[in-house]
Structure formats: structure tokens, C-alpha cells
Design a protein around this motif. Structure first.
Motif, PDB file in Angstrom:
ATOM      1  N   ASP A 172       0.812  -1.218   0.000  1.00 10.71           N
ATOM      2  CA  ASP A 172       0.000   0.000   0.000  1.00 10.71           C
ATOM      3  C   ASP A 172       0.848   1.273   0.000  1.00 10.71           C
ATOM      4  OD1 ASP A 172      -2.812  -1.080   0.327  1.00 10.71           O
ATOM      5  OD2 ASP A 172      -1.831  -2.022   2.058  1.00 10.71           O
ATOM      6  N   MET A 173       2.157   1.119  -0.019  1.00 10.59           N
ATOM      7  CA  MET A 173       3.038   2.282   0.019  1.00 10.59           C
ATOM      8  C   MET A 173       3.097   2.983  -1.329  1.00 10.59           C
ATOM      9  SD  MET A 173       6.335   1.153   2.305  1.00 10.59           S
ATOM     10  CE  MET A 173       6.237   1.166   4.095  1.00 10.59           C
ATOM     11  N   THR A 174       3.166   4.283  -1.280  1.00 11.63           N
ATOM     12  CA  THR A 174       3.425   5.118  -2.446  1.00 11.63           C
ATOM     13  C   THR A 174       4.644   5.959  -2.133  1.00 11.63           C
ATOM     14  OG1 THR A 174       1.068   5.233  -2.996  1.00 11.63           O
ATOM     15  CG2 THR A 174       2.511   6.890  -3.987  1.00 11.63           C
ATOM     16  N   GLU A 175       5.664   5.818  -2.930  1.00 12.46           N
ATOM     17  CA  GLU A 175       6.922   6.531  -2.689  1.00 12.46           C
ATOM     18  C   GLU A 175       7.440   6.248  -1.284  1.00 12.46           C
ATOM     19  OE1 GLU A 175       6.316  10.635  -3.585  1.00 12.46           O
ATOM     20  OE2 GLU A 175       5.881  10.272  -5.702  1.00 12.46           O
ATOM     21  N   GLY A 176       7.287   4.993  -0.860  1.00 10.15           N
ATOM     22  CA  GLY A 176       7.871   4.565   0.405  1.00 10.15           C
ATOM     23  C   GLY A 176       7.091   4.897   1.645  1.00 10.15           C
ATOM     24  N   ALA A 177       5.828   5.324   1.503  1.00  6.82           N
ATOM     25  CA  ALA A 177       5.063   5.702   2.693  1.00  6.82           C
ATOM     26  C   ALA A 177       3.581   5.405   2.503  1.00  6.82           C
ATOM     27  CB  ALA A 177       5.254   7.182   3.013  1.00  6.82           C
ATOM     28  N   ILE A 178       2.904   5.190   3.628  1.00  8.22           N
ATOM     29  CA  ILE A 178       1.446   5.054   3.656  1.00  8.22           C
ATOM     30  C   ILE A 178       0.888   6.258   4.400  1.00  8.22           C
ATOM     31  CG2 ILE A 178      -0.502   3.648   4.444  1.00  8.22           C
ATOM     32  CD1 ILE A 178       1.449   1.255   4.510  1.00  8.22           C
ATOM     33  N   LYS A 179      -0.076   6.917   3.816  1.00  8.04           N
ATOM     34  CA  LYS A 179      -0.680   8.080   4.458  1.00  8.04           C
ATOM     35  C   LYS A 179      -1.868   7.625   5.301  1.00  8.04           C
ATOM     36  CE  LYS A 179      -2.920  12.540   3.502  1.00  8.04           C
ATOM     37  NZ  LYS A 179      -3.421  13.428   2.421  1.00  8.04           N
ATOM     38  N   LEU A 180      -1.817   7.918   6.599  1.00  7.18           N
ATOM     39  CA  LEU A 180      -2.916   7.631   7.512  1.00  7.18           C
ATOM     40  C   LEU A 180      -3.556   8.934   7.943  1.00  7.18           C
ATOM     41  CD1 LEU A 180      -1.487   4.874   9.921  1.00  7.18           C
ATOM     42  CD2 LEU A 180      -2.598   4.593   7.696  1.00  7.18           C
ATOM     43  N   SER A 181      -4.881   8.955   8.037  1.00  8.06           N
ATOM     44  CA  SER A 181      -5.605  10.156   8.446  1.00  8.06           C
ATOM     45  C   SER A 181      -6.596   9.805   9.536  1.00  8.06           C
ATOM     46  CB  SER A 181      -6.354  10.776   7.259  1.00  8.06           C
ATOM     47  OG  SER A 181      -5.477  11.065   6.196  1.00  8.06           O
ATOM     48  N   SER A 182      -6.579  10.598  10.601  1.00  6.42           N
ATOM     49  CA  SER A 182      -7.546  10.471  11.687  1.00  6.42           C
ATOM     50  C   SER A 182      -8.405  11.719  11.674  1.00  6.42           C
ATOM     51  CB  SER A 182      -6.834  10.326  13.038  1.00  6.42           C
ATOM     52  OG  SER A 182      -7.761  10.367  14.092  1.00  6.42           O
ATOM     53  N   GLY A 183      -9.649  11.560  11.228  1.00  8.96           N
ATOM     54  CA  GLY A 183     -10.493  12.724  11.041  1.00  8.96           C
ATOM     55  C   GLY A 183      -9.990  13.557   9.877  1.00  8.96           C
ATOM     56  N   ARG A 184     -10.374  14.818   9.856  1.00 10.07           N
ATOM     57  CA  ARG A 184      -9.979  15.695   8.754  1.00 10.07           C
ATOM     58  C   ARG A 184      -8.706  16.476   9.040  1.00 10.07           C
ATOM     59  NH1 ARG A 184     -14.998  19.373   7.340  1.00 10.07           N
ATOM     60  NH2 ARG A 184     -15.009  19.579   9.604  1.00 10.07           N
ATOM     61  N   LYS A 185      -8.205  16.398  10.282  1.00  9.85           N
ATOM     62  CA  LYS A 185      -7.126  17.313  10.661  1.00  9.85           C
ATOM     63  C   LYS A 185      -5.797  16.629  10.980  1.00  9.85           C
ATOM     64  CE  LYS A 185     -10.345  20.729  12.583  1.00  9.85           C
ATOM     65  NZ  LYS A 185     -10.759  21.459  13.808  1.00  9.85           N
ATOM     66  N   THR A 186      -5.806  15.344  11.263  1.00  9.18           N
ATOM     67  CA  THR A 186      -4.580  14.667  11.686  1.00  9.18           C
ATOM     68  C   THR A 186      -4.140  13.685  10.623  1.00  9.18           C
ATOM     69  OG1 THR A 186      -5.244  14.879  13.992  1.00  9.18           O
ATOM     70  CG2 THR A 186      -3.477  13.336  13.500  1.00  9.18           C
ATOM     71  N   HIS A 187      -2.955  13.909  10.048  1.00  7.38           N
ATOM     72  CA  HIS A 187      -2.427  13.079   8.980  1.00  7.38           C
ATOM     73  C   HIS A 187      -0.949  12.803   9.251  1.00  7.38           C
ATOM     74  CE1 HIS A 187      -5.933  14.321   6.417  1.00  7.38           C
ATOM     75  NE2 HIS A 187      -5.795  15.418   7.147  1.00  7.38           N
ATOM     76  N   VAL A 188      -0.518  11.569   8.939  1.00  8.54           N
ATOM     77  CA  VAL A 188       0.891  11.216   9.058  1.00  8.54           C
ATOM     78  C   VAL A 188       1.283  10.331   7.889  1.00  8.54           C
ATOM     79  CG1 VAL A 188       0.855  11.329  11.579  1.00  8.54           C
ATOM     80  CG2 VAL A 188       0.496   9.128  10.434  1.00  8.54           C
ATOM     81  N   LEU A 189       2.581  10.283   7.622  1.00  8.12           N
ATOM     82  CA  LEU A 189       3.130   9.348   6.650  1.00  8.12           C
ATOM     83  C   LEU A 189       3.842   8.242   7.428  1.00  8.12           C
ATOM     84  CD1 LEU A 189       4.645  11.759   3.958  1.00  8.12           C
ATOM     85  CD2 LEU A 189       2.427  10.609   3.919  1.00  8.12           C
ATOM     86  N   VAL A 190       3.431   7.006   7.188  1.00  8.57           N
ATOM     87  CA  VAL A 190       4.038   5.866   7.872  1.00  8.57           C
ATOM     88  C   VAL A 190       5.109   5.260   6.976  1.00  8.57           C
ATOM     89  CG1 VAL A 190       3.637   3.556   8.806  1.00  8.57           C
ATOM     90  CG2 VAL A 190       1.977   5.375   9.211  1.00  8.57           C
ATOM     91  N   ARG A 191       6.321   5.126   7.518  1.00 12.99           N
ATOM     92  CA  ARG A 191       7.425   4.505   6.786  1.00 12.99           C
ATOM     93  C   ARG A 191       7.988   3.361   7.613  1.00 12.99           C
ATOM     94  NH1 ARG A 191       8.704   7.821   2.530  1.00 12.99           N
ATOM     95  NH2 ARG A 191       8.130  10.026   2.751  1.00 12.99           N
ATOM     96  N   ALA A 192       8.643   2.442   6.936  1.00 12.57           N
ATOM     97  CA  ALA A 192       9.263   1.299   7.605  1.00 12.57           C
ATOM     98  C   ALA A 192      10.575   1.732   8.245  1.00 12.57           C
ATOM     99  CB  ALA A 192       9.509   0.166   6.611  1.00 12.57           C
ATOM    100  N   GLU A 193      10.873   1.168   9.424  1.00 22.07           N
ATOM    101  CA  GLU A 193      12.160   1.459  10.051  1.00 22.07           C
ATOM    102  C   GLU A 193      13.055   0.220  10.011  1.00 22.07           C
ATOM    103  OE1 GLU A 193      11.704   2.498  14.092  1.00 22.07           O
ATOM    104  OE2 GLU A 193      10.797   0.607  14.693  1.00 22.07           O
TER     105      GLU A 193
END
Length: 423
Positions: A402-423
Motif C-alpha cells: 500500500d506504500m506510495t513513494e515509500g510511505a502510507i498516508k494515515l488520516s484520523s479525522g480531517r485534521k490529523t495526517h501522518v506518513l508511515v514509513r518502515a524502520e
């Protein structure tokens, strides 16, 4: 002076007038005398910051703003780092004793706190430049017998036991250690020492420090026959009653190493409507007239005031360029639906993403929720999205595919967003 009298009395000095108008005054030992002293010349005032972590957090910001206001009006602020007192830990209104730090951790934390202070204040040798001090300089050299003879004789145990912060601990099963009981004496000694070294005549702090501040004033007057004052600011909660600076991810830190600038900006952007005007006055340098104008914006226009609050508050902590970059990242993400690469990142075990894991668990692993249960409730309420697509099945498997350019975008509601990457 009572809380209501101190906050509402008519002051003449520019500092006291603006401090009252912005909501910085809760109690003052003698507001009229302090006001007069500020009219007649420069006053040096201090606030202590114990290095309990390697960064300050949002709960410290109002204290820094008060020091900045002193500087603005020609007075001299002193930021006191508690390299000595942190070895004991302030017991005020804590349910249990703080864990004692080793020297390596303490030194690391002091550097982090200093970085935060230097970002937000101007230090130097000018008459109103801020002074950075560390109470380890004098507390580490104290002889215990000398302290008892010179200082301890001026303290009444009966009076110390009457402090709310002490009584609240004595009423609990864990009690108060003798080590912690000494904290008030050392803080009082700080005031006396700062008075002698830097001419400090004003101690500032949160309202939970009132007992310690009054003890310091009493010690300076008894030992040096000097007139000194104490002024406290209110302890803040949001309009809904929540404690300032707490989120599902934990404390709102001022260090970008602990909290991405975008997240810091977003914290202020998420301010409740009822708090906008108050927070503009407390946490920005905007003129009071502008704060009032923004506070009165009707309907959805209040969101524009929130963006200004977020950018101004972030500027004070991280600089104008970083604040505007965060604001632009938010605009692109929320208004254009773009995948902004400046979004905060969360690192997740690469093995989990390779194997795949339920989406509710990924939200918890990424820190968007405090628990798996909270993540499930978010998804059931329709508030969770993966790569901008609403999640309908809480057990949906998310993986590296599900990664695009090495990250998955997660959103909680309309205001909180993060990019998840593997460590």
C-alpha cells in the motif's frame, strides 16, 4: 493580594497593564508596589525550569511568554535552569515522587531545555537581555550544616505543612519523602541567590508554585532586608476542561526532535472555538486589538483565526520559515487533498509492514490513537482513512504493497495526517 484583585486592578506600568490584559496574572504578593517599582526603573524577574526532560512542552510556553513580555517592556528576564533542584524533583501536586536522574541524563536534558529557551528569547549582555542561569552553580556547592544554620532557621515546618502542594501528598498513601520536602527550601534559596547575584526582585511561576514563591520572598526579606515580589499565572485548561498540552500521542513538546513542526502547528490549529481569543492573547505576540478582531470572526471564519494562531505560536518556537512551511503543508493536505511530503512521519517495524497487519493496529502503532480499542472506534465512526480512502473494515490488512513513494498516508479525522514509513 487575592486572585480577583491581582487580575483586575488598574495598573500603571506597561508590563503589568499588558500582563493583566493578556491574562497572565493570577496572584501577586503586592501588585501596587510591584507596579510602582516597574514605573520607576528596570525590574529583574525569574522563572525556574527543571530539566525533567530534554525539551520543554506546551505547559511551559506561557511562562516563557511572560519572560518575553518583561523583555519587551525593558525589564530583565532571568531563565533559571534547575540543574540542582532537578536532582530532587519538585513534588508540587504530584501523586508520587519523580524518578531520580543520573548525571548523564541531567546534562542531556539541560542542553535540550537551553535550546528551547534560546529559540524563544534573546540572551545577551544588554540591560534587558535575558540571563540564563543554572542553580547547580550554587546548590551543588552547599554545605548541609551551613544550609541548616543560615537558611533552615528561617523556615517553619508548621507553615510548610500547610501548603496545599504538601498536604495533597501527605494525604496519599505514598506520602512525601524528606528529600522532596527540602525542595521548597532550595527554591527559596534560589531566590535569595538570584537577588544577590543579579538583583532579581521578582519571582514568577504557575499558581501551583505560590507556596514556594511566598517562602522565597520571606527568606529574602528576613536575610537581606529587601523588598521582593511574587507573581503567578493561572494554570490553564481548555474550554472543555482538558489539560493543556496533552494528546493521544502524549505531551506537545517544543523540540522538533520530539514532535515534528507540523504536529506542533496542527496542535494549535485544532484549538477549540471558545479558546481562540484567549490563546491568541496568551501564546502570540499579536497586538491585543488584533486578537480581539480575530476572536470575533463569525461562524466558520474562526478557522482563519486558528490558522493565524497556529502559525504565530509555531513561529515563536520554531521560526517563521518552519511555521509557514507547516501552514502550507496543512493547506495542501486539507484544502487540495494533496499528499504533502512535509507531513509528520511515523516509523513502524518494517517486518510488520512486510507481513501486513490489521489497519486498526497500524493506527495504534503509528500513534494516531492511544490504543487498539480507540483505533477500532475511530474506524467504526468513519474517521479513519488510508491513502485518502475511508476505512470501512477495521480488520483490513495494510502492508508494504500500500506504500506510495515509500510511505502510507494515515488520516484520523480531517485534521490529523501522518506518513508511515518502515524502520
Amino acid at each position: 493580594m487575592s486572585q480577583s484583585d491581582a487580575a483586575t486592578m488598574e495598573y500603571k506600568s506597561p508590563f503589568m497593564r499588558e500582563a493583566a490584559a493578556r491574562g497572565y496574572i493570577f496572584q501577586c504578593t503586592d501588585g501596587a508596589a510591584l507596579d510602582e517599582a516597574m514605573l520607576n526603573g528596570s525590574v529583574s524577574g525569574y522563572i525556574g525550569f527543571d530539566p525533567t526532560a530534554d525539551s520543554l512542552h506546551v505547559g511551559h510556553v506561557m511562562q516563557v511568554m511572560i519572560l518575553r513580555l518583561l523583555q519587551k517592556h525593558g525589564h530583565r528576564p532571568v531563565a533559571l535552569m534547575g540543574g540542582g533542584t532537578a536532582k530532587i524533583g519538585d513534588p508540587s501536586f504530584r501523586e508520587e515522587a519523580r524518578a531520580l536522574m543520573n548525571d548523564e541524563t541531567l546534562s542531556h536534558n539541560l542542553l535540550g531545555v537551553e535550546r528551547c529557551l534560546r529559540q524563544m528569547m534573546t540572551f545577551g549582555d544588554g540591560p534587558s537581555d535575558a540571563v540564563l542561569a543554572n542553580n547547580a552553580e550554587w546548590l551543588d556547592a552547599l554545605s548541609y550544616i551551613r544550609l541548616l544554620r543560615e537558611v533552615g532557621v528561617h523556615f517553619s515546618v508548621n507553615r510548610m505543612l500547610s501548603f496545599d502542594s504538601v498536604r495533597s501528598r501527605l494525604e496519599r498513601e505514598q506520602g512525601l519523602t524528606f528529600l522532596e520536602f527540602n525542595y521548597s527550601i532550595l527554591q527559596s534559596y534560589d531566590f535569595r541567590e538570584l537577588s544577590r547575584r543579579y538583583g532579581v526582585s521578582l519571582q514568577l511561576g504557575g499558581s501551583d508554585q505560590w507556596g514556594n514563591i511566598v517562602s522565597g520572598i520571606d527568606l529574602v526579606r528576613r536575610m537581606d532586608r529587601k523588598s521582593v515580589w511574587g507573581l503567578t499565572a493561572p494554570l490553564l485548561t481548555t474550554a472543555s476542561g482538558a489539560k493543556m498540552g496533552k494528546t493521544a500521542q502524549g505531551a506537545v513538546w517544543l523540540s522538533k526532535e520530539r514532535l515534528p513542526v507540523f504536529d506542533y502547528w496542527q496542535y494549535w490549529r485544532n484549538t477549540e472555538d471558545a479558546d481562540v481569543g484567549r490563546f491568541l492573547r496568551l501564546f502570540t505576540d499579536l497586538p491585543l486589538e488584533e486578537c480581539a478582531r480575530l476572536e470575533s470572526l463569525p461562524g466558520s471564519e474562526i478557522n482563519e483565526a486558528k490558522k493565524i494562531l497556529a502559525t504565530e505560536a509555531t513561529t515563536l518556537c520554531h521560526g517563521r520559515a518552519a511555521a509557514e512551511e507547516a501552514a502550507e503543508a496543512a493547506r495542501r493536505t486539507f484544502e487540495e487533498g494533496a499528499r504533502a511530503e512535509t507531513l509528520p512521519e511515523r516509523r513502524v517495524d518494517g517486518a510488520l509492514l512486510t507481513e501486513g497487519l490489521p489497519v486498526f493496529r497500524l493506527f495504534a502503532e503509528a500513534g494516531l490513537t492511544a490504543s487498539n480499542g480507540e483505533a477500532r472506534r475511530l474506524i467504526r465512526g468513519g474517521g479513519a482513512r488510508v491513502n485518502d480512502v475511508v476505512v470501512k473494515d477495521e480488520n483490513q490488512i495494510v502492508s508494504a504493497a500500500d506504500m506510495t513513494e515509500g510511505a502510507i498516508k494515515l488520516s484520523s479525522g480531517r485534521k490529523t495526517h501522518v506518513l508511515v514509513r518502515a524502520e
